[in-house]
Design a protein around this motif. Structure first.
Motif, short mmCIF file in Angstrom:
data_model
loop_
_atom_site.label_atom_id
_atom_site.label_comp_id
_atom_site.label_asym_id
_atom_site.label_seq_id
_atom_site.Cartn_x
_atom_site.Cartn_y
_atom_site.Cartn_z
N SER A 1 1.05 -1.29 0.02
CA SER A 1 0.06 0.09 0.28
C SER A 1 0.74 1.49 0.55
CB SER A 1 -0.58 0.11 1.14
OG SER A 1 0.09 -0.43 2.55
N THR A 2 1.94 1.32 -0.79
CA THR A 2 3.30 2.27 -0.38
C THR A 2 3.58 2.06 -1.11
OG1 THR A 2 3.38 2.06 2.24
CG2 THR A 2 4.77 3.38 0.72
N TYR A 3 4.24 3.58 -2.14
CA TYR A 3 4.24 3.87 -3.15
C TYR A 3 5.95 4.73 -3.20
CZ TYR A 3 6.00 3.82 -8.21
OH TYR A 3 6.29 4.04 -9.61
N TYR A 4 7.15 4.69 -3.72
CA TYR A 4 8.04 5.23 -2.38
C TYR A 4 7.80 6.45 -4.47
CZ TYR A 4 8.87 3.01 1.53
OH TYR A 4 8.94 2.75 2.89
N PHE A 5 7.69 7.50 -4.65
CA PHE A 5 8.12 8.19 -5.36
C PHE A 5 9.55 8.82 -5.72
CE2 PHE A 5 8.06 12.35 -8.24
CZ PHE A 5 7.24 11.40 -9.41
N ALA A 6 10.16 8.93 -6.31
CA ALA A 6 11.50 9.22 -6.49
C ALA A 6 11.97 11.21 -7.57
CB ALA A 6 12.61 8.27 -6.93
N VAL A 7 12.26 11.29 -6.36
CA VAL A 7 12.45 12.82 -6.94
C VAL A 7 14.19 13.09 -6.73
CG1 VAL A 7 12.14 15.39 -6.26
CG2 VAL A 7 10.32 13.65 -5.56
N PRO A 8 14.67 13.22 -7.80
CA PRO A 8 15.79 14.21 -8.07
C PRO A 8 16.41 15.36 -7.32
CG PRO A 8 15.25 14.30 -10.11
CD PRO A 8 14.46 13.81 -9.35
N LYS A 9 17.96 14.67 -5.84
CA LYS A 9 17.87 15.43 -5.72
C LYS A 9 18.23 17.13 -5.23
CE LYS A 9 20.70 15.78 -0.88
NZ LYS A 9 22.05 14.97 0.01
N ASN A 10 18.69 17.23 -6.51
CA ASN A 10 18.61 19.01 -6.77
C ASN A 10 17.25 19.11 -6.80
OD1 ASN A 10 18.36 16.88 -9.20
ND2 ASN A 10 19.20 18.81 -10.43
N VAL A 11 16.16 18.66 -7.56
CA VAL A 11 14.63 19.70 -7.25
C VAL A 11 14.35 19.35 -6.76
CG1 VAL A 11 12.98 19.14 -8.24
CG2 VAL A 11 14.98 18.74 -10.04
N SER A 12 14.41 18.68 -4.89
CA SER A 12 13.36 18.28 -3.54
C SER A 12 13.96 19.48 -2.76
CB SER A 12 13.73 17.26 -3.22
OG SER A 12 15.65 17.52 -2.28
N ASP A 13 15.17 20.30 -3.48
CA ASP A 13 14.38 22.13 -1.93
C ASP A 13 13.97 22.99 -3.38
OD1 ASP A 13 15.91 20.43 -0.89
OD2 ASP A 13 18.18 21.60 -1.41
N SER A 14 13.20 22.57 -4.33
CA SER A 14 12.67 23.47 -5.22
C SER A 14 11.34 22.89 -5.03
CB SER A 14 13.72 24.14 -6.21
OG SER A 14 14.83 24.88 -6.09
N ILE A 15 10.84 21.96 -4.55
CA ILE A 15 9.31 21.60 -4.91
C ILE A 15 8.57 22.65 -4.07
CG2 ILE A 15 7.64 20.00 -4.54
CD1 ILE A 15 10.16 17.68 -5.02
N ALA A 16 7.72 23.37 -4.55
CA ALA A 16 6.98 24.42 -3.81
C ALA A 16 5.44 23.29 -3.20
CB ALA A 16 5.93 25.54 -4.57
N PHE A 17 4.90 22.96 -4.33
CA PHE A 17 4.40 21.68 -3.18
C PHE A 17 4.07 20.87 -4.07
CE2 PHE A 17 1.15 24.37 -5.50
CZ PHE A 17 0.64 23.65 -6.01
N SER A 18 3.38 19.44 -4.37
CA SER A 18 2.92 18.43 -4.40
C SER A 18 2.14 17.29 -3.87
CB SER A 18 4.38 17.73 -4.28
OG SER A 18 4.63 16.81 -3.02
N PHE A 19 1.18 16.78 -4.67
CA PHE A 19 0.24 15.87 -4.40
C PHE A 19 -0.21 14.42 -4.73
CE2 PHE A 19 -3.01 17.58 -7.75
CZ PHE A 19 -2.21 18.46 -7.76
N ALA A 20 -1.09 13.55 -5.06
CA ALA A 20 -1.08 12.20 -5.03
C ALA A 20 -2.27 12.01 -5.00
CB ALA A 20 -0.47 11.29 -4.81
N SER A 21 -2.84 12.00 -6.51
CA SER A 21 -4.77 11.15 -6.65
C SER A 21 -4.44 10.45 -7.27
CB SER A 21 -5.15 12.72 -6.86
OG SER A 21 -4.76 12.57 -8.55
#
Length: 463
Positions: free
Chosen positions: A55-75
């Motif tokens: 029931s858990t999915y790990y969505f990978a984000v490049p480290k050089n982008v992670s500090d610039s994510i304003a918000f995220s959501f899943a549906s």
């Protein structure tokens, strides 16, 4: 040594769970480049390749982008469009971070699930070149991952770009292209002609694309948004203080007003900011609008087609700054309601930001000034880890008390959050409502009686 061995064993088990649980059988990445920030939507169909329900999915984000994510959501991708809660934490495996997605129910082995992950990423667009002359067409460069950057293997993949109609790749130092894909036009954008091939986990494939965008890149370094509540007058006074900037191309030489006017740049699209639009909320009354800057009152503002449009004293070019204040008044009853269980308690719901169109906010400070005598109860923010503070502020005729000031602080926001609501709950009794006018009335009465008493005193010298 035993502790270290156990630690590595735990890390290895987590890593094994990420690798072996899922396989992406269909992955579509859509990159929206139509605004001054990047919006990504990852549409994923995955199959549980493990031996147990997951029931858990790990969505990978490049480290050089992670500090610039304003918000995220899943549906979820079913007909009901149920949203899946999405949490994220830093886990330095393969140089990336993970957004941990809790699926609405466990997925049995060999079963499939479809969902989408949306990211809003700031500070990814830069003018190319950084400097240009007045009238030149501006190009923007953006860097993204060409292949799917995922913790799991991917069998089928497509990538699309929305906004610009075309783009071209630029070579970056140290980057290699092992795919040989070509860009081709697509309705409303462009795409890569991805070949039929599978992708290993954590496939690194950075690519820099240059496209035409002859528009500003508005950027607010600091926004102070003050809201004054006055139940007695039924008003909500809004005042916003902006430290406004532009991340578009800088002028290659000094600004020439004559050159600007000769080229009629005020009537053309350009990287300079010549007007700032504030969309107004439909069905909500607004009055007493004002616009000032460090010099004084600015008269170049108007309301047109449900938009408040303000024009700065000068065009704001790349790396130029403009400090200004804009304010207006609403009916408090449009945002305030009584608590159903206690009529002395009130709930205020207001937008997180007023928001001009297409802008990124580095820092936002939202402050509520409660009525004199009101007691703060709680505040609810839609964003996690929101800091808030409480202080006391004195205003006009605050002789017997002060206003409670509740301040919330945010970082790295975008205009898309303008419809997100912040809730504030406070207690305001009838006694607190009447205290100030009674005190003021008694003070006036005492002053009048004192005056009359003094006039009755005979200070004349008798013979």
């Amino acid at each position: 040594m035993k502790f270290i061995s156990i630690l590595f064993l735990l890390i290895g088990s987590v890593f094994g769970e990420i690798i072996n649980t899922w396989e992406n059988i269909d992955y579509v990445k859509v990159v929206d480049l139509s605004k001054s920030f990047v919006k990504e939507r990852h549409i994923i169909k995955a199959i549980n390749t493990g031996n147990e329900p997951a029931s858990t999915y790990y969505f990978a984000v490049p480290k050089n982008v992670s500090d610039s994510i304003a918000f995220s959501f899943a549906s979820t991708m079913d007909a009901s469009k149920n949203e899946v809660p999405m949490d994220s934490y830093i886990d330095e495996i393969e140089g990336g971070v993970y957004s941990v997605i809790q699926l609405p129910f466990p997925i049995a082995p060999k079963s499939r699930v479809s969902f989408a992950v949306s990211l809003v990423i700031t500070n990814q667009l830069e003018p190319f070149p950084r400097k240009q002359a007045i009238g030149d067409i501006q190009n923007i460069v953006v860097t993204t991952n060409k292949a799917p950057y995922s913790a799991y293997p991917t069998k089928s993949y497509k990538i699309r770009f929305q906004g610009p109609s075309s783009a071209k790749e630029v070579k970056t130092i140290g980057a290699t292209d092992s795919f040989g894909w070509e860009l081709k036009p697509l309705d409303g954008g462009f795409t890569y002609d991805v070949k039929d091939e599978s992708f290993a986990p954590y496939t690194e494939s950075p690519v820099s694309l240059v496209y035409e965008r002859n528009l500003p890149l508005p950027y607010v370094k600091d926004l102070r948004r003050d809201l004054w509540l006055s139940p007695r007058l039924n008003t909500l006074q809004v005042e916003e203080h902006y430290d406004y900037s532009n991340k578009a191309a800088e002028l290659i030489s000094g600004f020439s007003r004559a050159d600007w006017m000769n080229k009629r740049m005020s009537t053309k699209s350009s990287p300079a900011i010549t007007a700032i639009h504030f969309p107004l909320y439909k069905g909500v009354e607004i009055k007493d609008i004002y616009f000032t800057d460090l010099v004084g009152n600015v008269s170049t503002s108007l309301v047109m087609e449900n938009n408040l449009i303000i024009k700065p004293r000068f065009p704001i070019f790349g790396n130029w700054n403009y400090n200004f204040t804009v304010g207006w008044t609403h009916k408090l009853s449009d945002f305030l309601r009584e608590d159903a269980e206690d009529k002395d308690e009130y709930i205020l719901e207001v937008p997180l930001i007023g928001g001009s169109t297409d802008v990124v906010y580095e820092k936002v400070e939202l402050s509520f000034y409660l009525p004199e005598g009101a007691e703060f109860i709680s505040v609810e923010s839609p964003l996690a880890n929101t800091d808030y503070s409480i202080s006391e502020v004195y205003s006009y005729l605050d002789i017997f008390g002060s206003h409670t000031k509740v301040t919330l602080k945010f970082e790295n926001l975008v205009v898309d959050l303008r419809n997100v609501k912040v809730g504030l709950k406070y207690r305001y009794t009838l006694a607190a409502y009447l205290r100030k006018p009674i005190y003021i009335g008694l003070s006036i009465l005492v002053a009048v009686l004192s005056y009359l008493g003094i006039t009755k005193i005979d200070l004349s010298l008798s013979k």
